[in-house]
Write an enzyme that holds these catalytic residues in place. Structure first.
Site, PDB file in Angstrom:
ATOM      1  N   ASP A 178      -2.681  30.386  59.038  1.00  0.00           N
ATOM      2  CA  ASP A 178      -1.680  29.686  58.235  1.00  0.00           C
ATOM      3  C   ASP A 178      -2.326  29.109  56.967  1.00  0.00           C
ATOM      4  O   ASP A 178      -3.501  28.703  56.987  1.00  0.00           O
ATOM      5  CB  ASP A 178      -1.089  28.549  59.108  1.00  0.00           C
ATOM      6  CG  ASP A 178       0.136  27.906  58.491  1.00  0.00           C
ATOM      7  OD1 ASP A 178       0.910  28.611  57.824  1.00  0.00           O
ATOM      8  OD2 ASP A 178       0.335  26.693  58.713  1.00  0.00           O
ATOM      9  N   HIS A 179      -1.579  29.066  55.888  1.00  0.00           N
ATOM     10  CA  HIS A 179      -2.010  28.438  54.619  1.00  0.00           C
ATOM     11  C   HIS A 179      -3.484  28.643  54.299  1.00  0.00           C
ATOM     12  O   HIS A 179      -4.282  27.700  54.360  1.00  0.00           O
ATOM     13  CB  HIS A 179      -1.757  26.924  54.663  1.00  0.00           C
ATOM     14  CG  HIS A 179      -0.328  26.584  54.411  1.00  0.00           C
ATOM     15  ND1 HIS A 179       0.292  26.774  53.204  1.00  0.00           N
ATOM     16  CD2 HIS A 179       0.612  26.069  55.230  1.00  0.00           C
ATOM     17  CE1 HIS A 179       1.555  26.394  53.288  1.00  0.00           C
ATOM     18  NE2 HIS A 179       1.781  25.975  54.509  1.00  0.00           N
TER      19      HIS A 179
ATOM     20  N   GLY B  40       9.157  22.842  58.928  1.00  0.00           N
ATOM     21  CA  GLY B  40      10.224  22.798  59.939  1.00  0.00           C
ATOM     22  C   GLY B  40      10.449  21.420  60.537  1.00  0.00           C
ATOM     23  O   GLY B  40      11.581  21.082  60.917  1.00  0.00           O
ATOM     24  N   SER B  41       9.411  20.595  60.641  1.00  0.00           N
ATOM     25  CA  SER B  41       9.531  19.293  61.320  1.00  0.00           C
ATOM     26  C   SER B  41      10.667  18.450  60.769  1.00  0.00           C
ATOM     27  O   SER B  41      10.733  18.193  59.558  1.00  0.00           O
ATOM     28  CB  SER B  41       8.222  18.496  61.168  1.00  0.00           C
ATOM     29  OG  SER B  41       7.187  19.150  61.843  1.00  0.00           O
TER      30      SER B  41
ATOM     31  N   ASN C 273       8.015  27.391  60.482  1.00  0.00           N
ATOM     32  CA  ASN C 273       6.742  26.736  60.797  1.00  0.00           C
ATOM     33  C   ASN C 273       6.931  25.273  61.201  1.00  0.00           C
ATOM     34  O   ASN C 273       7.638  24.533  60.514  1.00  0.00           O
ATOM     35  CB  ASN C 273       5.837  26.748  59.564  1.00  0.00           C
ATOM     36  CG  ASN C 273       5.378  28.134  59.175  1.00  0.00           C
ATOM     37  OD1 ASN C 273       5.899  29.136  59.662  1.00  0.00           O
ATOM     38  ND2 ASN C 273       4.394  28.193  58.300  1.00  0.00           N
ATOM     39  N   VAL C 274       6.261  24.890  62.268  1.00  0.00           N
ATOM     40  CA  VAL C 274       6.309  23.486  62.707  1.00  0.00           C
ATOM     41  C   VAL C 274       4.884  22.998  62.957  1.00  0.00           C
ATOM     42  O   VAL C 274       4.128  23.625  63.709  1.00  0.00           O
ATOM     43  CB  VAL C 274       7.131  23.329  64.001  1.00  0.00           C
ATOM     44  CG1 VAL C 274       7.177  21.861  64.437  1.00  0.00           C
ATOM     45  CG2 VAL C 274       8.556  23.861  63.827  1.00  0.00           C
TER      46      VAL C 274
HETATM   47  P1  13P Z   1       5.719  20.635  59.013  1.00  0.00           P
HETATM   48  O1  13P Z   1       4.405  19.938  59.132  1.00  0.00           O
HETATM   49  O2  13P Z   1       6.692  19.927  58.148  1.00  0.00           O
HETATM   50  O3  13P Z   1       6.303  20.968  60.337  1.00  0.00           O
HETATM   51  O4  13P Z   1       5.435  22.035  58.282  1.00  0.00           O
HETATM   52  C1  13P Z   1       4.601  22.942  58.919  1.00  0.00           C
HETATM   53  C2  13P Z   1       4.240  24.089  58.051  1.00  0.00           C
HETATM   54  O5  13P Z   1       4.978  24.471  57.176  1.00  0.00           O
HETATM   55  C3  13P Z   1       2.955  24.727  58.348  1.00  0.00           C
HETATM   56  O6  13P Z   1       2.720  25.842  57.570  1.00  0.00           O
END
Ligand code: 13P
Length: 278
Positions: free
Chosen positions: A81-82, A208-209, A228-229
């Site tokens: 991720d990222h 997503g959170s 994504n969360v």
């Molecule tokens: P949140 O931390 O808002 O759930 O976002 C997660 C995210 O986008 C990880 O790539």
């Protein structure tokens, strides 16, 4: 079974639901995410962010996920991720990750396009899928993502970007934030609709959170098939453990570790169901 994002996201796109991509940082979070998928019988994306390399190295993440995934019956993708570093992308591919995200969102459009296309050509040669990002998310509460300025994705640029890079999935910026929302979420479904009308690859929703279920539903209906969360998994679990430790100060670390798995599962299952029931 470890798979890449291709078939998983195509199926989700077709059936109008989204696959949860959950951030992990250690053995307990990996176990929590995989047990949730197994118990709910749903495919899952285990996401490991470049910023957590201080917690675990890429080979260890792969070894743990691969070993635990063998015991579960649903498809699992292992996704970086990222990631802003070309070197880490190559190291993840070599370690066995089935999917990578190159985050060129802080670069100029041309530079993001050029670097993403280069990574796609390498990753595709070995069957690894690539997610890219256009636009940028700002940061809400409790997040440990970089502070960002909200830049909504431009639909015309998205069309050109996807055509020229051949990425497998595109993360779009439509108003969600990394972290918990500070006020009412302001999600621009119009921008999402405009992007969806121009490109037909799976779209990804970061941040997503805390996103309300009705918004999630609209996003999925309009082309989002990976969500994504991260923050809520961490925030909820830390708060629950904090509460437990307050009432009983004699906890053994092994018991804290089991609590961590339990609370991670509560968040992951909530979102998995939400993404499917949309
Ligand atoms: P949140 O931390 O808002 O759930 O976002 C997660 C995210 O986008 C990880 O790539």
């Amino acid at each position: 079974m470890l798979v890449n994002l291709s078939s998983m996201l195509k199926d989700a796109h077709l059936k109008k639901h989204a696959i949860g991509s959950f951030n992990v940082y250690n053995f307990e979070t990996i176990k929590g995410v995989l047990e949730s998928a197994d118990e709910l019988k749903k495919p899952v994306i285990v996401a490991f962010g470049e910023k957590y390399l201080g917690n675990m190295d890429l080979n260890t993440v792969y070894a743990v996920v691969n070993s635990l995934a063998k015991n579960i019956s649903t498809p699992v993708a292992l996704h970086l991720d990222h990631c802003k570093s070309f070197e880490h992308i190559i190291q993840a591919i070599r370690a066995g990750f089935t999917s990578v995200m190159f985050d060129g969102s802080s670069l100029s459009f041309e530079e993001n396009l050029r670097k993403t296309a280069q990574i796609v050509s390498i990753a595709h040669a070995v069957g690894v899928t690539v997610e890219a990002e256009l636009g940028a998310l700002s940061r809400g509460d409790y997040s440990n993502e970089d502070e960002g300025k909200q830049i909504y994705t431009d639909p015309d640029q998205a069309e050109e970007f996807v055509k020229k890079t051949e990425v497998d999935a595109l993360a779009v910026s439509i108003g969600t934030v990394h972290g918990m929302y500070k006020g009412e979420p302001k999600i621009d479904i119009g921008v999402l609709k405009a992007i969806s009308s121009k490109i037909d690859i799976p779209l990804v929703l970061h941040g997503g959170s805390g996103t309300p279920q009705a918004t999630i539903k609209e996003c999925i209906y309009n082309g989002i098939c990976k969500i994504n969360v991260n923050t809520e998994i961490s925030m909820y679990t830390v708060n629950k453990i904090k509460g437990a430790l307050k009432s009983d100060t004699n906890y053994h670390l092994s018991k804290v570790s089991l609590m961590e798995v339990k609370y991670v599962k509560e968040v992951v299952k909530k979102y998995m169901n939400m993404f499917y029931d949309a």
